[in-house]
Design a protein around this motif. Structure first.
Motif, mmCIF file in Angstrom:
data_model
loop_
_atom_site.group_PDB
_atom_site.id
_atom_site.type_symbol
_atom_site.label_atom_id
_atom_site.label_comp_id
_atom_site.label_asym_id
_atom_site.label_seq_id
_atom_site.Cartn_x
_atom_site.Cartn_y
_atom_site.Cartn_z
ATOM 1 N N TYR A 200 -50.358 6.181 -58.778
ATOM 2 C CA TYR A 200 -50.052 5.350 -57.613
ATOM 3 C C TYR A 200 -49.991 3.868 -57.997
ATOM 4 O O TYR A 200 -49.200 3.104 -57.427
ATOM 5 C CB TYR A 200 -51.102 5.554 -56.523
ATOM 6 N N VAL A 203 -46.581 3.134 -59.147
ATOM 7 C CA VAL A 203 -45.644 3.088 -58.019
ATOM 8 C C VAL A 203 -45.761 1.758 -57.281
ATOM 9 O O VAL A 203 -44.749 1.121 -56.943
ATOM 10 C CB VAL A 203 -45.906 4.263 -57.052
ATOM 11 N N PHE A 204 -46.998 1.332 -57.025
ATOM 12 C CA PHE A 204 -47.200 0.062 -56.314
ATOM 13 C C PHE A 204 -46.663 -1.115 -57.120
ATOM 14 O O PHE A 204 -46.030 -2.023 -56.566
ATOM 15 C CB PHE A 204 -48.685 -0.144 -56.001
ATOM 16 N N ALA A 207 -42.876 -1.112 -56.839
ATOM 17 C CA ALA A 207 -42.419 -1.562 -55.518
ATOM 18 C C ALA A 207 -42.618 -3.066 -55.347
ATOM 19 O O ALA A 207 -41.753 -3.763 -54.791
ATOM 20 C CB ALA A 207 -43.174 -0.808 -54.434
ATOM 21 N N GLU A 208 -43.753 -3.581 -55.847
ATOM 22 C CA GLU A 208 -44.019 -5.015 -55.727
ATOM 23 C C GLU A 208 -43.035 -5.831 -56.556
ATOM 24 O O GLU A 208 -42.610 -6.920 -56.149
ATOM 25 C CB GLU A 208 -45.464 -5.296 -56.141
ATOM 26 N N ILE A 210 -39.929 -5.014 -57.228
ATOM 27 C CA ILE A 210 -38.653 -5.013 -56.502
ATOM 28 C C ILE A 210 -38.705 -5.976 -55.322
ATOM 29 O O ILE A 210 -37.789 -6.787 -55.107
ATOM 30 C CB ILE A 210 -38.325 -3.592 -56.010
ATOM 31 N N LEU A 211 -39.775 -5.920 -54.550
ATOM 32 C CA LEU A 211 -39.881 -6.731 -53.339
ATOM 33 C C LEU A 211 -40.021 -8.220 -53.646
ATOM 34 O O LEU A 211 -39.434 -9.060 -52.977
ATOM 35 C CB LEU A 211 -41.077 -6.258 -52.505
#
Length: 235
Positions: A200, A203-204, A207-208, A210-211
């Motif tokens: 996880y 994954v985080f 995502a961070e 990308i954002l």
């Protein structure tokens, strides 16, 4: 192999440690794992899914019926306002689980867990008292998650000898190699939720990235599509 209650809970989008995952959900997960491997499997059976010693015994019998080779019973209540069972009740629960395990026609490794250290009760003396009582009650393996120093580990190993001690790695604050743990007398090392949290975490972080940055460099260290397809194609 061994299961993790937190790993299962997180995969279902539920919190761990608050009775959010029921007994049947847990045993269904166990069945899937047993069907996927030829290795013996032990399960994290949390607090036996009930307060009463008879419920712990029933859980062991149901767990064994799935084909499990072992399982654990802990002294955590699942109630955040009163997280640890009183000493006497905790011991009776382990005695009932041991009796159920011994009634089986095949070996079943019963692990008894003292949870003080991960529930805000840093009382090593009481933890060792509980582990000693669990050993006297017949538990095959003793386990106190949250031991952080060589001195703490060594004290537990000596207190319950010759019964084997399990130590969990992957929690914050304790960094030992397998060789160091072996030198301290540890007989079994588990990973708890550390692998699922590592997954996880990746994954985080992706995502961070990308954002916040609009980039995708996380893919450079990801397992390749081909590798994943090959892995799962074996089954």
């Amino acid at each position: 192999m061994a299961t993790t209650s937190a790993g299962l809970a997180f995969s279902l989008g539920k919190p761990d440690g608050h009775a959010a995952v029921g007994r049947e959900e847990t045993l269904e997960n166990v069945r899937q794992i047993i069907n996927a491997t030829t290795l013996p499997v032990a399960a994290d059976l949390e607090n036996g899914f009930g307060d009463d010693p008879s419920t712990c015994a029933e859980t062991i019998l149901l767990a064994a019926a799935t084909g499990l080779s072992g399982g654990s019973i802990e002294d955590a209540t699942g109630n955040p306002n009163n997280p640890i069972y009183p000493f006497e009740l905790a011991v009776e629960r382990v005695k009932a689980a041991v009796a159920a395990a011994r009634s089986l026609s095949r070996p079943f490794v019963l692990t008894a867990r003292a949870e003080n250290l991960i529930y805000g009760r840093p009382d090593l003396k009481d933890t060792i008292k509980r582990l000693e009582a669990f050993a006297d009650a017949g538990a095959d393996v003793l386990f106190a998650p949250g031991l952080k120093t060589p001195e703490e580990i060594s004290a537990v190993v000596k207190a319950v000898a010759p019964r084997p001690v399990n130590v969990v790695m992957g929690l914050s604050g304790g960094h030992f190699s397998l060789q160091q743990l072996e030198d301290l007398g540890v007989k079994r090392v588990s990973l708890g939720s550390s692998l699922v949290r590592a997954a996880y975490g990746a994954v985080f972080r992706a995502a961070e990235e990308i954002l916040r940055q609009g980039t995708f460099t996380f893919a450079d260290t990801a397992k390749s599509y081909g590798d994943m397809n090959t892995l799962f194609g074996k089954y």
